[in-house]
Design a protein around this motif. Sequence first.
Motif, short mmCIF file in Angstrom:
data_model
loop_
_atom_site.label_atom_id
_atom_site.label_comp_id
_atom_site.label_asym_id
_atom_site.label_seq_id
_atom_site.Cartn_x
_atom_site.Cartn_y
_atom_site.Cartn_z
N ARG A 1 52.99 32.07 29.79
CA ARG A 1 54.03 32.26 28.68
C ARG A 1 55.39 32.09 29.35
O ARG A 1 56.10 31.57 28.62
N ALA A 2 55.55 32.25 30.58
CA ALA A 2 56.89 32.22 31.26
C ALA A 2 56.53 32.30 32.60
O ALA A 2 55.69 32.55 33.23
N LEU A 3 57.80 31.69 33.43
CA LEU A 3 57.95 31.73 34.86
C LEU A 3 59.11 32.30 35.37
O LEU A 3 60.19 32.20 34.72
N VAL A 4 59.11 33.24 36.17
CA VAL A 4 60.23 33.99 36.79
C VAL A 4 60.16 33.90 38.46
O VAL A 4 59.30 33.99 38.94
N MET A 5 61.29 33.12 38.94
CA MET A 5 61.32 32.64 40.47
C MET A 5 62.46 33.39 40.95
O MET A 5 63.62 33.19 40.16
N PRO B 1 59.62 28.75 29.18
CA PRO B 1 60.61 29.45 29.61
C PRO B 1 60.68 29.99 30.98
O PRO B 1 59.60 30.42 31.42
N THR B 2 61.76 29.61 31.79
CA THR B 2 61.71 29.77 33.04
C THR B 2 63.11 30.40 33.57
O THR B 2 64.16 29.82 33.08
N PHE C 1 65.34 38.51 30.37
CA PHE C 1 64.63 37.59 30.11
C PHE C 1 63.50 37.31 29.03
O PHE C 1 63.32 36.57 28.16
N LEU C 2 62.56 38.22 29.61
CA LEU C 2 61.22 38.44 28.78
C LEU C 2 61.55 38.80 27.40
O LEU C 2 60.92 38.06 26.50
N VAL D 1 60.71 35.23 25.92
CA VAL D 1 59.28 35.28 25.76
C VAL D 1 59.00 36.15 24.28
O VAL D 1 58.10 35.80 23.45
N ALA D 2 59.44 37.25 24.40
CA ALA D 2 58.97 38.28 23.22
C ALA D 2 59.38 37.46 21.85
O ALA D 2 58.84 37.59 20.92
N HIS D 3 60.66 36.74 21.88
CA HIS D 3 61.18 36.46 20.88
C HIS D 3 60.56 35.18 20.28
O HIS D 3 60.41 34.84 19.33
N ALA D 4 59.98 34.16 21.29
CA ALA D 4 59.24 33.02 21.24
C ALA D 4 57.63 33.29 20.44
O ALA D 4 57.28 32.44 19.80
#
Length: 153
Positions: free
Chosen positions: A42-46, A89-90, A143-144, A148-151
Motif C-alpha cells: 500500500r505504500a513505501l517509505v525509504m 504512495p512513496t 505520511f501514512l 495511505v489511510a486517506h486513499a
Amino acid sequence: MESYADALAAEVADLDDYVLVGDSFGANIALGPAVRRPAGLRALVMSGGFAADSRRLFLDHTPAKTFGSRLTAALAADYTDRLGQVDVPTLIITPSHDRLIGERAAEIMRTGIPGAREVVLDRTGHMFRFSHPATYAAAVETFLVNEVAHAAR
C-alpha cells in the motif's frame, strides 16, 4: 540485493495490506519488492543518506564484515531503470546533513518514482532513526495518515 528482496517478499506474501519501511540498507531491500508491484503493498517509505556527523556511530555499531557485505550488495543493485514501476504512495525521508551521498540520490528516487514525496529532516544525519526517533516517527505517521489511510477510505 535480490536475495534480500526475495526474502522480504516471502515474509509478506500472505498479507493483504502492508507498508514497506526501509532505512539505510533496508531502503534498498524495500525497493526490490516495490518495483515488482506486489498486490498487498500500500505504500513505501525509504530513508537514509550517509552523513559525516554520524559516521563514527555507524562505524562503531557495524562490524566490518557486515559493512563490506552490505556495500557489495548495494553497489551491485541498480533499480534506477525500474523506479517508474513503483505504483504506491512513496515517501523519501532525507537527512539535512548528508555529506557523503549528496542530494542527487534523493533526487533520482523522487523523480524516478511517480508521485514520490520527500521530507528533509532538519539537523539530522544518517542515523536519524536513532538520534531523532520522534521526528522520524512523526514524518512516517503523517505520511501514512495523509496518503495511505486517506486513499483507503
